[in-house]
Every structure is written in structure tokens, then in C-alpha cells.
Design a protein around this motif. Structure first.
Motif, PDB file in Angstrom:
ATOM      1  N   ASP A 170       0.839  -1.209   0.000  1.00 23.17           N
ATOM      2  CA  ASP A 170       0.000   0.000   0.000  1.00 23.17           C
ATOM      3  C   ASP A 170       0.870   1.253   0.000  1.00 23.17           C
ATOM      4  N   LEU A 171       1.909   1.253   0.829  1.00 21.81           N
ATOM      5  CA  LEU A 171       2.800   2.405   0.885  1.00 21.81           C
ATOM      6  C   LEU A 171       3.538   2.591  -0.438  1.00 21.81           C
ATOM      7  N   ALA A 172       3.971   1.477  -1.030  1.00 18.29           N
ATOM      8  CA  ALA A 172       4.670   1.553  -2.325  1.00 18.29           C
ATOM      9  C   ALA A 172       3.745   2.127  -3.396  1.00 18.29           C
ATOM     10  N   ILE A 173       2.471   1.722  -3.396  1.00 15.72           N
ATOM     11  CA  ILE A 173       1.516   2.259  -4.375  1.00 15.72           C
ATOM     12  C   ILE A 173       1.376   3.763  -4.205  1.00 15.72           C
ATOM     13  N   GLN A 174       1.287   4.229  -2.956  1.00  4.81           N
ATOM     14  CA  GLN A 174       1.181   5.676  -2.717  1.00  4.81           C
ATOM     15  C   GLN A 174       2.412   6.406  -3.253  1.00  4.81           C
ATOM     16  N   GLU A 175       3.588   5.831  -3.018  1.00  7.35           N
ATOM     17  CA  GLU A 175       4.830   6.497  -3.440  1.00  7.35           C
ATOM     18  C   GLU A 175       4.980   6.485  -4.958  1.00  7.35           C
ATOM     19  N   TYR A 176       4.653   5.360  -5.582  1.00  6.58           N
ATOM     20  CA  TYR A 176       4.703   5.335  -7.047  1.00  6.58           C
ATOM     21  C   TYR A 176       3.693   6.304  -7.650  1.00  6.58           C
ATOM     22  N   SER A 177       2.514   6.377  -7.044  1.00  8.25           N
ATOM     23  CA  SER A 177       1.503   7.315  -7.539  1.00  8.25           C
ATOM     24  C   SER A 177       1.963   8.758  -7.368  1.00  8.25           C
ATOM     25  N   GLU A 178       2.617   9.045  -6.234  1.00 12.00           N
ATOM     26  CA  GLU A 178       3.161  10.398  -6.029  1.00 12.00           C
ATOM     27  C   GLU A 178       4.245  10.695  -7.060  1.00 12.00           C
ATOM     28  N   TYR A 179       5.056   9.697  -7.352  1.00 12.95           N
ATOM     29  CA  TYR A 179       6.097   9.879  -8.376  1.00 12.95           C
ATOM     30  C   TYR A 179       5.458  10.266  -9.710  1.00 12.95           C
ATOM     31  N   LEU A 180       4.407   9.550 -10.086  1.00 12.36           N
ATOM     32  CA  LEU A 180       3.757   9.822 -11.370  1.00 12.36           C
ATOM     33  C   LEU A 180       3.080  11.190 -11.389  1.00 12.36           C
ATOM     34  N   ARG A 181       2.530  11.632 -10.248  1.00  8.39           N
ATOM     35  CA  ARG A 181       1.909  12.959 -10.198  1.00  8.39           C
ATOM     36  C   ARG A 181       2.948  14.057 -10.394  1.00  8.39           C
ATOM     37  N   ASN A 182       4.126  13.866  -9.813  1.00 11.22           N
ATOM     38  CA  ASN A 182       5.148  14.906  -9.852  1.00 11.22           C
ATOM     39  C   ASN A 182       6.114  14.770 -11.025  1.00 11.22           C
ATOM     40  N   TYR A 183       6.338  13.537 -11.478  1.00  8.39           N
ATOM     41  CA  TYR A 183       7.311  13.300 -12.545  1.00  8.39           C
ATOM     42  C   TYR A 183       6.708  12.346 -13.584  1.00  8.39           C
ATOM     43  N   PRO A 184       5.710  12.809 -14.329  1.00 12.90           N
ATOM     44  CA  PRO A 184       5.005  11.896 -15.246  1.00 12.90           C
ATOM     45  C   PRO A 184       5.769  11.565 -16.517  1.00 12.90           C
ATOM     46  N   ASP A 185       6.857  12.288 -16.799  1.00 14.57           N
ATOM     47  CA  ASP A 185       7.519  12.117 -18.096  1.00 14.57           C
ATOM     48  C   ASP A 185       9.008  11.795 -17.969  1.00 14.57           C
TER      49      ASP A 185
END
Length: 273
Positions: A170-185
Motif C-alpha cells: 500500500d505504501l509503495a503504491i502511494q509512493e509510485y503514484s506520487e512519483y507519477l503525479r510529480n514526474y510523469p515524463d
């Protein structure tokens, strides 16, 4: 002198006793041989049990070594991805510094140029004139980050994978999702999307894993994670009982990516031994 009948009877008894004694000896030898064979059989059984235990131990050792090798491969993959993220982060910072250095000289005259004479436009008699504001030349500003409080890409991605490896899905999903929000490209954005699917799969949320991998296919169609995503999508479909759809995924991976690890696994799924 003994009577003749008695002598004859004694001789007959002696002749009869000799074979009986020989038979007893044979029986005794047979019993000894049987006892020896039983001992040898017991030794063989013990040796067989020891061999089975050794085989079991070797199988467990091989399984442990195989698990260790898989972890080492995963760790190396993480290190490679972390290095790639670090290089990308350094490149971005160097580009940012270079841009600031290029814009700094143009901004200096506007900030520091004093007035040389006092005139009717000065604020106070004999005081310096206010620095002019030239239309069309705003003061330079640093590029705005998506989220000023977000961790650096490398740190965020590495932390997310570390939580995945520890089972904190669950924590990893939150962190990966945060990564994609801030660094999508970035070069690792597609990887982050892929690992969200892996986290969901590890949680046995197979439908959610399929959604994550489908998102990867839509957003990053040229990703090098494509073969793995399609193969794992097939496995998730199979877990949901949709084997016909799973076979389509396996066939696609086997035909489109025959030399990849996912392609090899897909062929094994299509042709089980």
C-alpha cells in the motif's frame, strides 16, 4: 554281552539321530543367514532414509539459492533503475543551473544600476532615481516544480521500490503514484506505473493490477516494460478464471517479444510440459 536285538536298536537310533543333528545345524545356519540379511536390510533402509533426507536438504538448499539469485537479480535491477534515476536527476539539475547562469547577467543591470542624476522624477531631492522597470523584461524566476515539497525523483522511486521489496504494498503504491503525479515524463515513469500493477498483483487484487497495466499500455506504448506488463496481465486474467483472454496475452508476448524473458515465460504458459 548285549543281546543282539538291543544292539541293533541302538544302531538304528544312532543312524536316526545323525540326520536330525545335521538338520538342526542347517536350520541354525539358515537362522544366522536370515538374521544377517535382516540386519543388512535394516542398514539399507537406514541408508535409504539418510539419502532421502540428504536429497530433501539439497532440494531446500537449491530452492534457497534460487530465491537468493532472484533477489540478487531484483536488487541489481533496482540499482540500475536507481542509477538511471540519479543520472536523470543530475542532468535535470545541471540544465536548471545552466539556465540560471544564462539568465543571471541579463537581470543584473536592472537590479543594481543606480541613477546618475537627480531630476524631477526622483523620489527625494538629491536622492537616487528608482530602478527602471522595463516593459517586457520581468525579473527572471526559477522554473516552477510540479510540487516544491516533493522528494527528488531518484529518492522517491528508490523508496517506493524498497517498500515494495519489503512487502509494504500500500505504501509503495502511494509512493509510485506520487512519483507519477510529480514526474510523469521521466525515464522511470513507465516503470513506476508497472510496479503499481505488481503491488496490486502481490495483494491478490488482480482486477486492479490489470487496470494498472492497461494504464501503462495507454500512457507509455513504447515502454520497455511492455512485455512484462502484457505477460503479468495474462497471469492476472488467469487468476480471475479468464484463461482464454490470458492465452491471447501470452500469445501476443511470445510472438511480439520472442527473445525477451517474458516471451520465454509466455511460451512455457502456451506449451506446458
Amino acid at each position: 554281552m548285549w543281546p543282539r536285538p538291543i544292539v541293533i536298536s541302538g544302531a538304528v537310533l544312532c543312524l536316526a539321530a545323525a540326520p536330525a543333528f545335521a538338520v538342526n545345524k542347517d536350520i541354525e545356519r539358515l537362522e544366522i543367514q536370515i538374521s544377517s540379511l535382516q540386519g543388512q536390510l535394516a542398514d539399507l533402509q537406514r541408508a535409504s532414509e539418510d539419502t532421502l533426507r540428504e536429497i530433501k536438504r539439497l532440494n531446500e538448499s537449491l530452492a534457497d539459492q534460487s530465491a537468493t539469485m532472484r533477489r540478487l537479480v531484483q536488487d541489481r535491477h533496482v540499482q540500475e533503475e536507481a542509477i538511471s534515476a540519479a543520472l536523470k536527476d543530475i542532468t535535470d539539475r545541471m540544465a536548471d543551473l545552466s539556465e540560471r547562469m544564462q539568465t543571471a547577467p541579463a537581470a543584473s543591470p536592472v537590479v543594481t544600476a543606480p541613477a546618475t542624476t537627480a531630476g524631477p522624477d526622483t523620489g527625494l531631492a538629491g536622492g537616487p532615481a528608482a530602478a527602471p522597470i522595463t516593459p517586457g523584461q520581468p525579473a527572471p524566476a526559477a522554473p516552477a516544480a510540479p510540487n516544491p515539497q516533493a522528494p527528488a525523483p531518484r529518492e522517491l522511486y528508490t523508496q517506493a521500490y524498497a517498500d515494495y521489496a519489503r512487502g509494504n504494498y500500500d505504501l509503495a503504491i502511494q509512493e509510485y503514484s506520487e512519483y507519477l503525479r510529480n514526474y510523469p515524463d521521466t525515464d522511470l515513469s513507465d516503470n513506476a506505473q508497472y510496479w503499481i500493477g505488481e503491488c496490486q498483483y502481490s495483494k491478490q487484487k488482480y482486477a486492479e493490477a490489470i487496470v494498472a497495466w492497461d494504464e501503462l499500455l495507454r500512457q507509455y506504448p513504447s515502454s520497455d516494460k511492455l512485455p512484462d506488463a502484457r505477460f503479468k496481465k495474462g497471469m492476472a486474467l488467469e487468476k480471475l478464471g479468464r484463461r482464454s483472454q490470458a492465452l491471447l496475452e501470452y500469445r501476443f508476448v511470445a510472438e511480439r517479444f520472442p527473445n525477451s524473458e517474458a516471451g520465454r515465460k509466455a511460451r512455457e504458459k502456451l506449451n506446458p510440459r
